[in-house]
Scaffold this motif. Sequence first.
Motif, PDB file in Angstrom:
ATOM      1  N   ALA A   3     135.397 -53.582 -26.794  1.00  0.00           N
ATOM      2  CA  ALA A   3     136.305 -52.999 -25.806  1.00  0.00           C
ATOM      3  C   ALA A   3     136.959 -54.005 -24.881  1.00  0.00           C
ATOM      4  CB  ALA A   3     135.535 -51.984 -24.957  1.00  0.00           C
ATOM      5  N   LYS A   4     136.570 -55.256 -24.970  1.00  0.00           N
ATOM      6  CA  LYS A   4     137.155 -56.234 -24.065  1.00  0.00           C
ATOM      7  C   LYS A   4     137.532 -57.458 -24.863  1.00  0.00           C
ATOM      8  CE  LYS A   4     134.165 -54.720 -20.271  1.00  0.00           C
ATOM      9  NZ  LYS A   4     133.139 -54.007 -20.983  1.00  0.00           N
ATOM     10  N   VAL A 334     144.994 -57.393 -20.349  1.00  0.00           N
ATOM     11  CA  VAL A 334     145.320 -56.044 -20.813  1.00  0.00           C
ATOM     12  C   VAL A 334     145.374 -56.057 -22.330  1.00  0.00           C
ATOM     13  CG1 VAL A 334     146.582 -55.480 -18.711  1.00  0.00           C
ATOM     14  CG2 VAL A 334     147.830 -56.370 -20.678  1.00  0.00           C
ATOM     15  N   TYR A 335     145.134 -54.906 -22.944  1.00  0.00           N
ATOM     16  CA  TYR A 335     145.116 -54.804 -24.400  1.00  0.00           C
ATOM     17  C   TYR A 335     145.475 -53.383 -24.812  1.00  0.00           C
ATOM     18  CZ  TYR A 335     140.550 -52.589 -23.788  1.00  0.00           C
ATOM     19  OH  TYR A 335     139.541 -51.746 -23.420  1.00  0.00           O
ATOM     20  N   LEU A 336     145.779 -53.216 -26.081  1.00  0.00           N
ATOM     21  CA  LEU A 336     146.049 -51.886 -26.635  1.00  0.00           C
ATOM     22  C   LEU A 336     144.752 -51.309 -27.170  1.00  0.00           C
ATOM     23  CD1 LEU A 336     149.366 -52.343 -28.663  1.00  0.00           C
ATOM     24  CD2 LEU A 336     149.079 -51.475 -26.345  1.00  0.00           C
ATOM     25  N   GLU A 337     144.511 -50.030 -26.884  1.00  0.00           N
ATOM     26  CA  GLU A 337     143.313 -49.399 -27.439  1.00  0.00           C
ATOM     27  C   GLU A 337     143.430 -49.356 -28.962  1.00  0.00           C
ATOM     28  OE1 GLU A 337     143.307 -46.216 -29.010  1.00  0.00           O
ATOM     29  OE2 GLU A 337     145.487 -46.150 -28.864  1.00  0.00           O
ATOM     30  N   LYS A 342     148.659 -47.530 -28.683  1.00  0.00           N
ATOM     31  CA  LYS A 342     149.721 -47.085 -27.782  1.00  0.00           C
ATOM     32  C   LYS A 342     149.324 -47.239 -26.313  1.00  0.00           C
ATOM     33  CE  LYS A 342     151.865 -43.761 -30.944  1.00  0.00           C
ATOM     34  NZ  LYS A 342     152.237 -42.350 -31.174  1.00  0.00           N
ATOM     35  N   ARG A 343     148.083 -46.903 -25.980  1.00  0.00           N
ATOM     36  CA  ARG A 343     147.643 -46.943 -24.590  1.00  0.00           C
ATOM     37  C   ARG A 343     147.307 -48.377 -24.191  1.00  0.00           C
ATOM     38  NH1 ARG A 343     142.636 -44.264 -24.488  1.00  0.00           N
ATOM     39  NH2 ARG A 343     142.796 -44.073 -22.216  1.00  0.00           N
ATOM     40  N   VAL A 344     147.815 -48.817 -23.047  1.00  0.00           N
ATOM     41  CA  VAL A 344     147.546 -50.156 -22.530  1.00  0.00           C
ATOM     42  C   VAL A 344     146.423 -50.053 -21.500  1.00  0.00           C
ATOM     43  CG1 VAL A 344     148.480 -52.137 -21.287  1.00  0.00           C
ATOM     44  CG2 VAL A 344     149.909 -50.913 -22.936  1.00  0.00           C
ATOM     45  N   LEU A 345     145.324 -50.729 -21.795  1.00  0.00           N
ATOM     46  CA  LEU A 345     144.135 -50.649 -20.958  1.00  0.00           C
ATOM     47  C   LEU A 345     143.832 -52.003 -20.322  1.00  0.00           C
ATOM     48  CD1 LEU A 345     141.799 -48.584 -23.328  1.00  0.00           C
ATOM     49  CD2 LEU A 345     143.404 -47.730 -21.617  1.00  0.00           C
ATOM     50  N   ILE A 346     143.091 -51.966 -19.226  1.00  0.00           N
ATOM     51  CA  ILE A 346     142.661 -53.177 -18.542  1.00  0.00           C
ATOM     52  C   ILE A 346     141.291 -53.575 -19.076  1.00  0.00           C
ATOM     53  CG2 ILE A 346     141.972 -54.165 -16.317  1.00  0.00           C
ATOM     54  CD1 ILE A 346     144.065 -52.382 -15.006  1.00  0.00           C
TER      55      ILE A 346
END
Length: 415
Positions: A3-4, A334-337, A342-346
Motif C-alpha cells: 500500500a505504500k 502519492v500513488y494510484l490505487e 483511478k483514485r490518487v492516494l497519499i
Amino acid sequence: MLAKYSCVTFSVFCKVMICMAIFLPLLNVYAQDFAFSGNRTKQSIPFKCIKNLIVIPLFVNGKGPYDFVLDTGVGPLIITEPSIIDSLNFSSMRKIKLSGLGVENVDAYVSQNVSAQLGSAKIKYIPTAVLKEGLFNLSGHLGIKIFGLVGFDFFNSFIVDIRYSSNHLIFHDLKRKVKYRGSKVPIIIEKNKPYIATEVVINDTVRVKTRLLIDTGASHALSMDMLDGGAFPAPNLKIKANLGMSLSGQIKGHVGRISKFYIGKYVFDNVVAGFPNFESISKKIDLTNRNGNLGGEILRKFDVQFNYQEGFLYLKPNSNSRKAFQHDMLGMVVYLEQNEFKRVLIGEIDEDSPAERAGFCPQDEIIAIDFKSIDSYTLNDISELFKSWPNRTLIFEIYRDKHVFFKLVRLEKRI
C-alpha cells in the motif's frame, strides 16, 4: 496488498534480488541476443519519460505491446504481471526465493521459453524472472500499467542511444558504424550491470572518488550508500526521509545535497542525493563493488549513447542540464490505487514536513489540487508540482472517512 511506495527514489528494489549471481547460471544456457531481421541495422522508437524513467513498448511471446521500464540495473527480463504469458504453468517452472532489500522469501519463477520484441528487434529464450503476483506496484507509482523491466540483454545487443531531449530510443546493430555525440566516458560491465567512476564533493570541502551503478530504473539523481566499508558521509544539512517502501517496511535514511558531482568532464552543483540507513541495507544487499547509484535525474540531463561491448558511453548535455536539482517541497508520496488505477492516494509522509504539519494522513484520497480535478493531472504532473517553488501555496480537496474537506499547505525548500 502493498500500500505504500517509494518517496524520494524509485529504484525497483525487486531487481536487487532477482539479479543475484545465484540466479544467472539458471538462465544463461539458452540465452541469445536481440537482433534485427533482414537488412535493418538501425531503428528509432519513441519512449515515455515518466518520473525520469524510460517506458518502452515491448512485445512478449508475440503479444502486446506492453509497457516495460528500460532499466540498466536489471539483468534478466522481469515480468511483474504474469497474466501476459498464456498458459503459464508455475508448477513446471523452476522456483527461486528472493531475499534482500525489503524482501524476505518471496517466490519468483525462472522461465526459459519467453521471446521478446522491441520494434523490429527480436530475441528468443530471453532469460526471464516471473513474479507470481504483482508484489511491486510499478503501475501505481508511474500512473500507467507497467508489466515489467528489461535491461542487460537489450543493452548488450546494440549500441543504444537514449535521446532524453526528444524522448526517442535509437539502437544500432553492433557492426554498424555509429556517429557518437558528446564526450566519451569509460564504463565497466560486471555481473550484467554498468558501473562508472565519478567524484563527489561533500560539504564544499571533501572530494571523494566514487564507483556508481548506472541505473536508468531509478528516478533519483544519486543514492550514496557506502564508503570504506561504512555509511557514506552525509552532508551537514540533511533531512530525515523515507527513501522507499517495500514488503517488509520503510527504507529510512536522509536526503541532502552533494556540493559538486563530477561525471566525465561535466560537473553539477548542489545535487540532491539520498543516504539510506547503512545498517539496514548492508545486511540485505552486497555493497562491496559500489558506493551507490546514479539515477535518471542526472542521466536525463544528457543524451546518452551506451556501448556495452566496448565499455564506454557518450554524454551530450541537453536542455535539461541547465535545470537546478529540486527536492520534493511537500514531503509526501502519492500513488494510484491498484484496482482501477483511478483514485490518487497519499502514501508515506516525511517527518516534520509541510505535509505532516498540515495534517495529511496516509490513505487520504486527493480529489482536486488548486480546484482542478485530480483527473486533469498525471502522477508526473503532481510530482513536478511538489517541486515547483518555495512558498507556493497549494489547495487540496481531500476525501477521508466519508468526509470531504480542504487543506492549504505551503511548499518549503527543506534542503
